[in-house]
Design a protein around this motif. Structure first.
Motif, PDB file in Angstrom:
ATOM      1  N   MET A   1      38.510 -16.757   5.204  1.00 53.71           N
ATOM      2  CA  MET A   1      37.350 -17.176   4.412  1.00 53.71           C
ATOM      3  C   MET A   1      36.779 -18.442   5.049  1.00 53.71           C
ATOM      4  O   MET A   1      37.500 -19.401   5.297  1.00 53.71           O
ATOM      5  N   ASN A   2      35.474 -18.464   5.337  1.00 55.79           N
ATOM      6  CA  ASN A   2      34.865 -19.629   5.981  1.00 55.79           C
ATOM      7  C   ASN A   2      34.361 -20.644   4.945  1.00 55.79           C
ATOM      8  O   ASN A   2      34.406 -20.401   3.744  1.00 55.79           O
ATOM      9  N   THR A   3      33.902 -21.764   5.435  1.00 55.89           N
ATOM     10  CA  THR A   3      33.465 -22.865   4.562  1.00 55.89           C
ATOM     11  C   THR A   3      32.362 -22.438   3.610  1.00 55.89           C
ATOM     12  O   THR A   3      32.414 -22.733   2.416  1.00 55.89           O
ATOM     13  N   ILE A   4      31.359 -21.756   4.163  1.00 56.16           N
ATOM     14  CA  ILE A   4      30.220 -21.353   3.324  1.00 56.16           C
ATOM     15  C   ILE A   4      30.677 -20.427   2.204  1.00 56.16           C
ATOM     16  O   ILE A   4      30.317 -20.626   1.040  1.00 56.16           O
ATOM     17  N   SER A   5      31.484 -19.438   2.545  1.00 62.00           N
ATOM     18  CA  SER A   5      31.933 -18.497   1.508  1.00 62.00           C
ATOM     19  C   SER A   5      32.807 -19.191   0.459  1.00 62.00           C
ATOM     20  O   SER A   5      32.693 -18.907  -0.736  1.00 62.00           O
ATOM     21  N   LYS A   6      33.660 -20.133   0.901  1.00 59.31           N
ATOM     22  CA  LYS A   6      34.462 -20.900  -0.063  1.00 59.31           C
ATOM     23  C   LYS A   6      33.571 -21.685  -1.012  1.00 59.31           C
ATOM     24  O   LYS A   6      33.814 -21.731  -2.225  1.00 59.31           O
ATOM     25  N   ASN A   7      32.535 -22.317  -0.454  1.00 60.03           N
ATOM     26  CA  ASN A   7      31.624 -23.109  -1.290  1.00 60.03           C
ATOM     27  C   ASN A   7      30.844 -22.233  -2.260  1.00 60.03           C
ATOM     28  O   ASN A   7      30.628 -22.612  -3.415  1.00 60.03           O
ATOM     29  N   ILE A   8      30.434 -21.065  -1.808  1.00 63.24           N
ATOM     30  CA  ILE A   8      29.719 -20.136  -2.696  1.00 63.24           C
ATOM     31  C   ILE A   8      30.633 -19.712  -3.849  1.00 63.24           C
ATOM     32  O   ILE A   8      30.231 -19.732  -5.012  1.00 63.24           O
ATOM     33  N   LYS A   9      31.869 -19.362  -3.508  1.00 65.40           N
ATOM     34  CA  LYS A   9      32.818 -18.950  -4.545  1.00 65.40           C
ATOM     35  C   LYS A   9      33.065 -20.088  -5.530  1.00 65.40           C
ATOM     36  O   LYS A   9      33.083 -19.885  -6.749  1.00 65.40           O
ATOM     37  N   HIS A  10      33.254 -21.295  -5.011  1.00 63.72           N
ATOM     38  CA  HIS A  10      33.492 -22.458  -5.862  1.00 63.72           C
ATOM     39  C   HIS A  10      32.310 -22.682  -6.807  1.00 63.72           C
ATOM     40  O   HIS A  10      32.503 -22.919  -8.015  1.00 63.72           O
ATOM     41  N   LEU A  11      31.085 -22.619  -6.279  1.00 64.10           N
ATOM     42  CA  LEU A  11      29.898 -22.836  -7.117  1.00 64.10           C
ATOM     43  C   LEU A  11      29.762 -21.743  -8.173  1.00 64.10           C
ATOM     44  O   LEU A  11      29.393 -22.017  -9.318  1.00 64.10           O
ATOM     45  N   ARG A  12      30.063 -20.501  -7.795  1.00 69.01           N
ATOM     46  CA  ARG A  12      29.993 -19.400  -8.765  1.00 69.01           C
ATOM     47  C   ARG A  12      31.005 -19.611  -9.887  1.00 69.01           C
ATOM     48  O   ARG A  12      30.681 -19.481 -11.070  1.00 69.01           O
ATOM     49  N   GLN A  13      32.214 -19.980  -9.513  1.00 67.43           N
ATOM     50  CA  GLN A  13      33.252 -20.203 -10.520  1.00 67.43           C
ATOM     51  C   GLN A  13      32.932 -21.415 -11.389  1.00 67.43           C
ATOM     52  O   GLN A  13      33.204 -21.413 -12.590  1.00 67.43           O
ATOM     53  N   LYS A  14      32.350 -22.424 -10.789  1.00 69.28           N
ATOM     54  CA  LYS A  14      31.962 -23.630 -11.535  1.00 69.28           C
ATOM     55  C   LYS A  14      30.950 -23.282 -12.628  1.00 69.28           C
ATOM     56  O   LYS A  14      30.980 -23.856 -13.721  1.00 69.28           O
ATOM     57  N   LYS A  15      30.070 -22.332 -12.348  1.00 72.96           N
ATOM     58  CA  LYS A  15      29.077 -21.913 -13.342  1.00 72.96           C
ATOM     59  C   LYS A  15      29.634 -20.820 -14.256  1.00 72.96           C
ATOM     60  O   LYS A  15      28.937 -20.365 -15.162  1.00 72.96           O
ATOM     61  N   ALA A  16      30.854 -20.391 -13.984  1.00 69.04           N
ATOM     62  CA  ALA A  16      31.511 -19.328 -14.764  1.00 69.04           C
ATOM     63  C   ALA A  16      30.706 -18.029 -14.719  1.00 69.04           C
ATOM     64  O   ALA A  16      30.597 -17.311 -15.716  1.00 69.04           O
ATOM     65  N   TRP A  17      30.157 -17.724 -13.566  1.00 70.49           N
ATOM     66  CA  TRP A  17      29.411 -16.487 -13.369  1.00 70.49           C
ATOM     67  C   TRP A  17      30.307 -15.471 -12.683  1.00 70.49           C
ATOM     68  O   TRP A  17      31.136 -15.818 -11.846  1.00 70.49           O
ATOM     69  N   SER A  18      30.111 -14.221 -13.019  1.00 69.79           N
ATOM     70  CA  SER A  18      30.833 -13.153 -12.338  1.00 69.79           C
ATOM     71  C   SER A  18      30.099 -12.808 -11.040  1.00 69.79           C
ATOM     72  O   SER A  18      28.933 -13.177 -10.849  1.00 69.79           O
ATOM     73  N   GLN A  19      30.793 -12.103 -10.177  1.00 66.45           N
ATOM     74  CA  GLN A  19      30.135 -11.647  -8.950  1.00 66.45           C
ATOM     75  C   GLN A  19      28.965 -10.721  -9.303  1.00 66.45           C
ATOM     76  O   GLN A  19      27.930 -10.747  -8.643  1.00 66.45           O
TER      77      GLN A  19
END
Length: 121
Positions: A1-19
């Motif tokens: 997993m690269n930096t960008i994908s980690k950050n995207i996942k973190h931001l999604r989880q922070k907003k409590a949004w599903s994929q």
């Protein structure tokens, strides 16, 4: 997993949004978003901007490593480039001075040659 994908996942989880929610807002399939979030698919600039806008962050934030402040890193880089630019401008000014001096030398020689030619006649 690269930096960008980690950050995207973190931001999604922070907003409590599903994929599913993010995929819908980006107007892409859930598997396509999952591949982006898991670093399987590289993200083009347009999609990166779209994701940044969705999470209300800059593209720099999406690209930042391990919680670094991308603004300060960017700021330092800009300052370094400004210093380099200032040095290059100084070099350019010196070169312009030399060109002017050479031009003046040529003009002086031309005048001297013109005077010599008129004395010969």
């Amino acid at each position: 997993m690269n930096t960008i994908s980690k950050n995207i996942k973190h931001l999604r989880q922070k907003k409590a949004w599903s994929q599913r929610e993010v995929a819908r807002q980006l107007n892409i399939s859930i598997p396509a978003f999952a591949k982006i979030e898991n670093g399987i698919t590289d993200v083009n600039v347009k999609r990166l901007e779209q994701i940044a806008n969705l999470f209300e962050v800059s593209v720099l934030v999406l690209m930042a490593e391990n919680g670094e402040n991308p603004q300060s890193k960017h700021s330092i880089h800009v300052k370094m480039l400004n210093v380099k630019l200032a040095k290059k401008e100084e070099e350019l000014i010196e070169l312009q001075k030399k060109v002017i001096e050479l031009y003046e030398e040529i003009e002086a020689k031309n005048k001297t040659n013109a005077t010599s030619d008129s004395n010969i006649k």
